[in-house]
Scaffold this active site. Structure first.
Site, PDB file in Angstrom:
ATOM      1  N   ASP A 175       0.857  -1.181   0.000  1.00 37.57           N
ATOM      2  CA  ASP A 175       0.000   0.000   0.000  1.00 37.57           C
ATOM      3  C   ASP A 175       0.892   1.230   0.000  1.00 37.57           C
ATOM      4  O   ASP A 175       2.033   1.187   0.477  1.00 37.57           O
ATOM      5  CB  ASP A 175      -0.879   0.029   1.246  1.00 37.57           C
ATOM      6  CG  ASP A 175      -1.951  -1.053   1.225  1.00 37.57           C
ATOM      7  OD1 ASP A 175      -1.926  -1.905   0.314  1.00 37.57           O
ATOM      8  OD2 ASP A 175      -2.810  -1.054   2.129  1.00 37.57           O
ATOM      9  N   HIS A 251       5.183  -7.260  -0.457  1.00 37.16           N
ATOM     10  CA  HIS A 251       5.079  -8.554  -1.122  1.00 37.16           C
ATOM     11  C   HIS A 251       5.874  -8.540  -2.421  1.00 37.16           C
ATOM     12  O   HIS A 251       6.369  -7.498  -2.858  1.00 37.16           O
ATOM     13  CB  HIS A 251       3.604  -8.867  -1.418  1.00 37.16           C
ATOM     14  CG  HIS A 251       2.731  -8.903  -0.203  1.00 37.16           C
ATOM     15  ND1 HIS A 251       2.124 -10.053   0.249  1.00 37.16           N
ATOM     16  CD2 HIS A 251       2.344  -7.924   0.667  1.00 37.16           C
ATOM     17  CE1 HIS A 251       1.412  -9.790   1.338  1.00 37.16           C
ATOM     18  NE2 HIS A 251       1.534  -8.494   1.602  1.00 37.16           N
ATOM     19  N   SER A 362       7.446   3.580   5.295  1.00 31.16           N
ATOM     20  CA  SER A 362       8.745   3.819   4.678  1.00 31.16           C
ATOM     21  C   SER A 362       8.582   3.898   3.169  1.00 31.16           C
ATOM     22  O   SER A 362       7.568   4.398   2.687  1.00 31.16           O
ATOM     23  CB  SER A 362       9.752   2.746   5.064  1.00 31.16           C
ATOM     24  OG  SER A 362      11.061   3.205   4.798  1.00 31.16           O
TER      25      SER A 362
END
Length: 393
Positions: A175, A251, A362
């Site tokens: 995200d 991911h 981050s």
């Protein structure tokens, strides 16, 4: 009648036989005509040490920059384009004087402290309200389930919350917010529009130590060409910023094989869009973990960039990785190869498979090789979620 200004004498008052000791204070004196000025030994009362001065000054300046970034964000929301204003060297040095690595380690330890059951809901609810977290997507919605902040930050999502796009070759690994994307040109990568960093400084040398003498005379374009393994291909990049309220795991963005890991210890400055617009080569200053390998079109890399309070970067299949260590050598990096005598393929990753996590928000940077007809399906500044399409052929 003239008034008597004399004080009464108390001759009959008893005097105690207690000895009185008087020690003249160690004051420095300065004489000026009829005035006598005293200055105390200020150094003994309060010593302003260089470390304290740097922390206070750097922290105050960081707060000022935070306010400036907030004003820029408000102008951007109004549709106004704000030109980048780069920091000077002394401003970067002042920002670096703030002990962000120490603060990040302290924050990491605080996250591990188990909260009393009665305190969990108020603390997590405040965080949810502040950063707009959608707990309906969490696999476990009950806030009492998370024993500490670390577990809450690393919460898993419901399987149906992030469907993985199967129609496109590259998906978003996390995200976040799209800061920039496009082709890599002249060995320079844009972290935001108009602000670049060196591709070679970011990834590090791609050659063996025996060829070091050759690399010093080679041009930057030759380094970029070393990464392109197939004729007719180009090098592309995409920068995704994860805010504190975003899902903190990342991911695999495609089907690929991870063959190498390079860990750069470094600073832990903020990587929010305002700071990325202000400090050139911000991602090269900060601590980062570079995973490199190959996919069906050639070179592929994913880099997890650390930030303030995000010194902890975890890669699930790499148990030897330890980030935000108390001591490190400036400009150094640590290499680790996943290709061994028993494993010639490296680490195979499937698109959408769990790869790692941050302690807070981050940045993820993708740099990869693809044919010239590769197209991004993005807009700068747009919000994106893990599993959604980044681009395809």
């Amino acid at each position: 009648m003239p008034m008597d200004w004399s004080f009464p004498r108390h001759e009959n008052l008893p005097l105690r036989n207690t000895p009185v000791f008087w020690k003249e204070p160690t004051f420095r004196t300065f004489f000026s005509d009829k005035r006598k000025l005293h200055t105390a030994a200020v150094g003994r009362i309060f010593r302003l040490r260089p470390f304290h001065f740097l922390v206070a000054t750097g922290g105050g300046y960081a707060g000022y920059r935070k306010y400036e970034n907030y004003k820029v964000e408000q102008l951007e929301k109004m549709g106004l384009e704000v030109p980048a204003k780069l920091a000077r060297e002394w401003e970067v040095a002042l920002y670096k004087s703030v002990p962000t690595r120490l603060l990040s380690r302290a924050w990491g330890r605080l996250n591990q402290v188990e909260l009393p059951t009665w305190l969990r809901k108020p603390v997590y609810s405040l965080y949810i309200w502040t950063f707009g977290v959608n707990m309906k997507e969490a696999a476990v919605e009950d806030l009492h389930h998370y024993r500490n902040l670390s577990e809450f930050f690393r919460r898993k999502l419901k399987p149906q919350a992030r469907p993985v796009c199967c129609l496109h070759s590259v998906i978003s690994p996390s995200d976040g917010k799209i800061l920039n994307f496009g082709q890599v040109k002249n060995c320079e990568v844009e972290q935001v529009k108009g602000v670049t960093y060196s591709l070679e400084s970011f990834l590090g040398p791609q050659i063996s130590p025996e060829d070091l003498q050759f690399s010093q005379t080679s041009s930057c374009n030759s380094f970029q060409n070393q990464l392109v393994t197939k004729e007719g291909n180009e090098l592309y990049h995409c920068v995704i910023y994860l805010a504190p309220g975003d899902y903190h795991c990342f991911h695999s963005p495609t089907d690929w094989r991870v063959s190498h890991r390079r860990h750069f210890p470094g600073s832990l400055m903020s990587v929010n869009p305002g700071v990325a617009r202000w400090i050139k080569e911000l991602f090269c200053h900060n601590e980062r973990v570079v995973l490199t390998g190959d996919w069906k079109h050639g070179f592929f890399s994913l880099t997890a960039v650390g930030a303030t309070n995000v010194g902890s970067i975890r890669i699930y299949f790499d148990q030897d990785l330890h980030t935000n260590s108390p001591r490190y050598s400036k400009g150094s990096y640590n290499d680790f190869s996943f290709i061994t005598n028993n494993n010639k393929e490296g680490i195979p990753m499937r698109k959408g498979e769990h790869l790692g996590e941050f302690n807070l928000g981050s940045t993820i940077v993708l740099i990869f090789e693809a044919p010239k007809d590769f197209k991004f399906h993005l807009k700068p500044g747009q919000k994106i979620r893990f599993g959604e399409a980044l681009g395809s052929l």
